[in-house]
Design an enzyme around this catalytic site. Sequence first.
Site, PDB file in Angstrom:
ATOM      1  N   CYS A 103       0.867  -1.166   0.000  1.00  0.00           N
ATOM      2  CA  CYS A 103       0.000   0.000   0.000  1.00  0.00           C
ATOM      3  C   CYS A 103       0.912   1.226   0.000  1.00  0.00           C
ATOM      4  CB  CYS A 103      -0.889  -0.041   1.236  1.00  0.00           C
ATOM      5  SG  CYS A 103      -2.009   1.351   1.343  1.00  0.00           S
ATOM      6  N   CYS A 110      -2.645  14.995   3.437  1.00  0.00           N
ATOM      7  CA  CYS A 110      -3.781  14.928   2.514  1.00  0.00           C
ATOM      8  C   CYS A 110      -4.735  16.076   2.802  1.00  0.00           C
ATOM      9  CB  CYS A 110      -4.520  13.595   2.696  1.00  0.00           C
ATOM     10  SG  CYS A 110      -5.887  13.366   1.541  1.00  0.00           S
ATOM     11  N   CYS A 117     -10.891   9.713   8.694  1.00  0.00           N
ATOM     12  CA  CYS A 117      -9.572   9.230   8.273  1.00  0.00           C
ATOM     13  C   CYS A 117      -8.460   9.917   9.050  1.00  0.00           C
ATOM     14  CB  CYS A 117      -9.410   9.484   6.777  1.00  0.00           C
ATOM     15  SG  CYS A 117      -7.789   9.045   6.135  1.00  0.00           S
TER      16      CYS A 117
HETATM   17  N1  SAH Z   1      -7.424   9.276  -1.100  1.00  0.00           N
HETATM   18  C1  SAH Z   1      -7.695   8.002  -1.687  1.00  0.00           C
HETATM   19  C2  SAH Z   1      -6.718   6.904  -1.310  1.00  0.00           C
HETATM   20  C3  SAH Z   1      -6.221   6.812   0.103  1.00  0.00           C
HETATM   21  S1  SAH Z   1      -7.355   6.248   1.348  1.00  0.00           S
HETATM   22  C4  SAH Z   1      -9.115   7.584  -1.405  1.00  0.00           C
HETATM   23  O1  SAH Z   1      -9.805   8.298  -0.699  1.00  0.00           O
HETATM   24  O2  SAH Z   1      -9.564   6.578  -1.942  1.00  0.00           O
HETATM   25  C5  SAH Z   1      -7.633   4.556   1.017  1.00  0.00           C
HETATM   26  C6  SAH Z   1      -8.938   4.029   1.562  1.00  0.00           C
HETATM   27  O3  SAH Z   1      -8.899   3.875   2.990  1.00  0.00           O
HETATM   28  C7  SAH Z   1     -10.103   4.954   1.284  1.00  0.00           C
HETATM   29  O4  SAH Z   1     -11.214   4.196   0.879  1.00  0.00           O
HETATM   30  C8  SAH Z   1     -10.331   5.568   2.651  1.00  0.00           C
HETATM   31  O5  SAH Z   1     -11.615   6.107   2.766  1.00  0.00           O
HETATM   32  C9  SAH Z   1     -10.067   4.394   3.561  1.00  0.00           C
HETATM   33  N2  SAH Z   1      -9.861   4.719   4.974  1.00  0.00           N
HETATM   34  C10 SAH Z   1      -9.390   5.862   5.513  1.00  0.00           C
HETATM   35  N3  SAH Z   1      -9.357   5.786   6.857  1.00  0.00           N
HETATM   36  C11 SAH Z   1      -9.806   4.548   7.184  1.00  0.00           C
HETATM   37  C12 SAH Z   1      -9.993   3.876   8.425  1.00  0.00           C
HETATM   38  N4  SAH Z   1      -9.681   4.437   9.572  1.00  0.00           N
HETATM   39  N5  SAH Z   1     -10.480   2.602   8.387  1.00  0.00           N
HETATM   40  C13 SAH Z   1     -10.752   2.013   7.202  1.00  0.00           C
HETATM   41  N6  SAH Z   1     -10.589   2.594   6.007  1.00  0.00           N
HETATM   42  C14 SAH Z   1     -10.123   3.858   5.991  1.00  0.00           C
END
Ligand code: SAH
Length: 340
Positions: A103, A110, A117
């Site tokens: 990953c 961000c 998140c």
């Molecule tokens: N910015 C991009 C990629 C990075 S986040 C996006 O939003 O897709 C990758 C994935 O992890 C996204 O689906 C995001 O919403 C999710 N994510 C973020 N925080 C999380 C958490 N605490 N638990 C589970 N998934 C999470």
Amino acid sequence: MQSIYNYSEEMLKEYLINLGLKPFRSKQIIEWLYRKKVKSFDEMTNISKDFIAKLKEDFYIDLLKCVVNQKSSDGTQKFLFELNDGNLIESVLMNNDYGYSICVTSEVGCNMGCVFCASGMKKKLRNLETSEMVKQILTVEEIAGIKITHIVVMGIGEPFDNYENVLNFFRIVNNPLGLEIGSRHITVSTCGLVDKIKEFALFPLQVNLALSLHAPTQEIRQEIMPIAKAYSLDKVIDAIKYYIDKTNRRVTLEYILLRDLNDTKECANKLADLIHGLNVYVNLIPYNEVKEKPYKRSEKFRMVEFFDILKKRHINVQLRREQGSDIDAACGQLRSKHMA
Ligand code: SAH
């Protein structure tokens, strides 16, 4: 002076041509860098001394500095890297039955501000260079002593907010002379930057697209994802339709299950209505709780109920298993802990 890992084969060819050299030399350089994994230009023994001197003037060969390497009981490893300017980024290595996947982080911080998140708690400081993404692969492979076969760009950052560098990263890791990671083994995840989704439909490599959907209605989506105010749910779904139309490829929809927020039966049915007939695959994700945030993971029975409703409605769906939750593997948690 820059990292040579910024340069795709096309860029190396252009560089060679500008120097009056034969473009096929790019193939030799790629082989040295990504197959033989040399750490200095002097090791490139089939390249003339003069040209090596020139390469040394323009480029350096370096890996990332690893400051933390955590290992989970399930084989997942998390890496905290320090960049040349002192910024910190994370990568996660997962050991799956089909191979090793990584990953990758795409930005320092961000700006998307999704409320659940951990990454968004630190604002974006800058884009990652292409080389800084390539080096996540090379450094993790070297430290773990493995070969990475799959990439997800789901680490810190919004990859479509660093579009050109991310695409260049795909070209480099996909190159059959180099790391040779198949485009179908690469997935990029976006929170829904509509213009870029449409542009990406025309990108020649067959990289998989995932959309962080997380809500079946505009109302809920904009409550948890500020980007939904700029790009409405309708527009995002239209962009996904356009993408599927152009590429003929299935899109993954990520849906984090947040307790009492988006995990009700009503939400499941609305989601089924929304995506009915679309060539998509829904990935239900148990929320990884973040201590600074009020959001809770859905209860197990709720997740199963949600899954069952989608199944009954003939939606392709899976409930994602968790990895590395004992080592802060959830999205930006390790970095934020070290920046406190
Ligand atoms: N910015 C991009 C990629 C990075 S986040 C996006 O939003 O897709 C990758 C994935 O992890 C996204 O689906 C995001 O919403 C999710 N994510 C973020 N925080 C999380 C958490 N605490 N638990 C589970 N998934 C999470």
